[in-house]
Design a protein around this motif. Structure first.
Motif, PDB file in Angstrom:
ATOM      1  N   ALA B 166      20.875   0.930  57.220  1.00  0.00           N
ATOM      2  CA  ALA B 166      19.696   1.399  56.484  1.00  0.00           C
ATOM      3  C   ALA B 166      18.547   1.658  57.443  1.00  0.00           C
ATOM      4  CB  ALA B 166      19.292   0.375  55.431  1.00  0.00           C
ATOM      5  N   ASN B 168      18.758   2.602  60.383  1.00  0.00           N
ATOM      6  CA  ASN B 168      19.034   3.834  61.130  1.00  0.00           C
ATOM      7  C   ASN B 168      19.098   5.063  60.244  1.00  0.00           C
ATOM      8  OD1 ASN B 168      19.202   2.342  63.449  1.00  0.00           O
ATOM      9  ND2 ASN B 168      21.419   2.106  63.362  1.00  0.00           N
ATOM     10  N   GLY B 169      18.746   4.897  58.971  1.00  0.00           N
ATOM     11  CA  GLY B 169      18.751   6.030  58.050  1.00  0.00           C
ATOM     12  C   GLY B 169      20.134   6.378  57.526  1.00  0.00           C
ATOM     13  N   GLU B 170      21.115   5.493  57.730  1.00  0.00           N
ATOM     14  CA  GLU B 170      22.453   5.727  57.169  1.00  0.00           C
ATOM     15  C   GLU B 170      22.607   4.825  55.958  1.00  0.00           C
ATOM     16  OE1 GLU B 170      24.916   6.210  61.308  1.00  0.00           O
ATOM     17  OE2 GLU B 170      24.143   4.265  60.793  1.00  0.00           O
TER      18      GLU B 170
END
Lengths: 267, 272
Positions: B166, B168-170
């Motif tokens: 999360a 890392n934007g994933e």
């Protein structure tokens, strides 16, 4: 301490922004960062330096490389020695990054010194304060509304916040200065807030607070009503008081003469 | 690179450790090199369920602190050579789990295993957050009752905001495992149905494990229930493992099959 729009919100509200699957190298996001404002009533280098030194001495670690906004709402003189001001700030490990509420002539000078320009606090709020703020009964946990300010009404492009994933129990999402659009459900125990309208294209089971800064024209729309609490401009109703005819139905909530109205959406 | 899967729930007593034992065993039985880590420092249970408590010498915290090597701490499962257990420490508390320490251990395990199963402690505090932080996928274990569903919802929110992916934007791939499911009680309205839970949590259903005597007795005897394929719970875990590996299998055990007067009559007639 004051934030740049005069509201404080829980840090979780930022984190629950949408996560796009592909990751471009830059992203533009509406974001609220807590910021210290250094409000200036007058500027006399020696006095300023001494006063700043005294403040820094009180909490040296707090001031270390601290970015500050220079508040000029109360500064009435026609000119200001920005160069000297920035220099003194730097000497005390404080970094001036922008000015707020400066007159037009001072804005030009500030810009030449590499400072950002922020609007006056009251003007920013006035943009959404199109009506006299109601809010006789403040809803719990609503961000503090500023006192009514009758400044000219500006039309400002409002930025909507769109969230693609479900809002889970314990999460809080706040759309500052605009609408909040949720393309999923909002769980019981979650809280969504917006200065503008709220749209939920799933089931609304948590708490929804629209018009938290006093916008009485704000509305809440949802695909299925099962909220724990809904509020518009501080007028709120808890789930027990929501008309049972609207439970589980597409519904809108709006304020009419200080009363919250629930209307089934039958088109 | 191993796939890191956390088994979590928020609420305690819903079957995280039981599910960790059966799912890790299931993966190993299908030929995948698997390690299961007990993150419940101070309330160590996984070793009991896996029947290796008498072989625990060093534990997870010893490895984090550099007091033992991974090889010294890993316990090989008696039934399957693909499966290893990394037990928790019983004498420490959750603060012994540092993020750097956990990362180091996971990195080292990643080189040797296909799957790393993290058996999370209950709650949403430090221990649970350490268990889920590095996860690629999450299996959220939920019982069909409102408080368990609410807590699962909460932990899903934490996975979305506080995990490494999360940050890392994933996103972490989320699976719902509904345990202690009893179709008869669902029919009576005493339990939430699969559909109710799916609607509230809005994540993909990995499997439904029926409430069964065999789960308790296999836990007590230290043989994960997935080993006993004559039981409905064992079959249900096996289905779940296959779905975890990507297979499409229809859900079983979600309706009461032995219901109704006529059905019993027919069954009686057929066997007569």
């Amino acid at each position: 301490m004051s934030s740049d729009t005069g509201t404080t919100i829980a840090p979780e509200a930022h984190k629950s922004a949408e996560n796009p699957p592909v990751q471009p190298s830059i992203k533009l996001k509406a974001s609220l960062a807590p910021m210290t404002a250094l409000e200036l009533t007058s500027f006399e280098p020696k006095q300023f330096s001494e006063e700043l030194a005294a403040k820094v001495a009180q909490a040296p670690s707090f001031f270390e490389n601290l970015p500050v906004v220079i508040g000029l709402e109360k500064y009435e003189e026609p000119s200001l020695d920005f160069e000297r001001l920035i220099e003194i700030c730097q000497a005390h490990q404080v970094k001036a990054i922008a000015v707020r509420g400066a007159s037009a002539s001072l804005q030009d000078v500030a810009r030449n010194h590499g400072l950002g320009i922020l609007a006056k606090q009251k003007e920013r709020n006035a943009a959404i304060d199109t009506d006299t703020p109601a809010a006789s009964e403040p809803a719990p946990q609503e961000p503090k509304a500023d006192e009514p300010a009758k400044v000219e009404i500006k039309t400002e492009t409002q930025i909507s916040k769109i969230v693609h994933h479900p809002i889970r129990s314990g999460q809080q999402v706040y759309a500052a200065d605009g609408d909040l659009i949720i393309l999923a459900s909002v769980s019981a125990g979650a809280e969504i807030l917006a200065d503008g309208n709220i749209h939920v294209y799933g089931t609304l089971r948590g708490r929804a607070l629209a018009g938290v800064k006093g916008n009485t024209k704000a509305r809440i729309f949802c695909q299925s009503m099962a909220a724990e609490l809904v509020s518009v401009a501080g007028q709120y109703k808890i789930s027990e008081d929501i008309p049972s005819s609207t439970i589980g139905k597409p519904c809108q909530v709006y304020l009419d003469e200080q009363t919250l109205n629930f209307q089934k959406l039958e088109l | 690179m191993a796939k890191i899967i956390v088994i979590t729930s928020g609420k305690g007593g819903v079957g995280k450790t039981t599910s960790s034992a059966s799912i890790s065993t299931g993966l190993a039985l299908k030929g995948h090199k698997t390690v299961v880590i007990d993150f419940d420092v101070g309330l160590r249970n996984l070793d009991l369920i896996m029947n290796c408590e008498r072989r625990v010498v060093y534990d997870f915290v010893n490895v984090i602190n550099g007091e033992a090597t991974l090889n010294q701490a890993l316990i090989k499962d008696k039934h399957n050579e693909n499966l290893y257990i990394l037990p928790a420490s019983q004498t420490r508390d959750k603060d012994a789990l540092t993020q750097d320490g956990v990362e180091k251990v996971l990195n080292e395990l990643s080189e040797r295993f296909d799957f790393i199963i993290c058996d999370s402690p209950a709650g949403i505090e430090h221990g649970a957050q350490m268990a889920l932080y590095f996860a690629d996928e999450a299996i959220v274990v939920t019982n069909p009752e409102v408080s368990s569903v609410r807590d699962s919802d909460r932990i899903l929110g934490i996975l979305q905001s506080k995990s490494r992916r999360a940050e890392n934007g994933e996103s972490v791939k989320e699976h719902l495992l509904l345990t202690r499911y009893n179709p008869i009680r669902v029919e009576k309205g005493e339990m939430l149905s699969v559909d109710d839970v799916k609607e509230i949590l809005a994540i993909k259903l990995l499997g439904v494990i029926p409430e069964s005597q065999s789960v308790l007795s296999s836990s007590n005897s230290g043989v994960p229930v997935i080993h006993d394929q004559s039981t409905d719970a064992g079959q249900a875990y096996d289905d779940a493992v296959e779905r975890l590996l990507g297979a499409e299998k229809p859900q079983r055990f979600i309706t009461n099959e032995k219901k109704g007067f006529f059905k019993r009559m027919f069954k009686g007639a057929a066997t007569a």
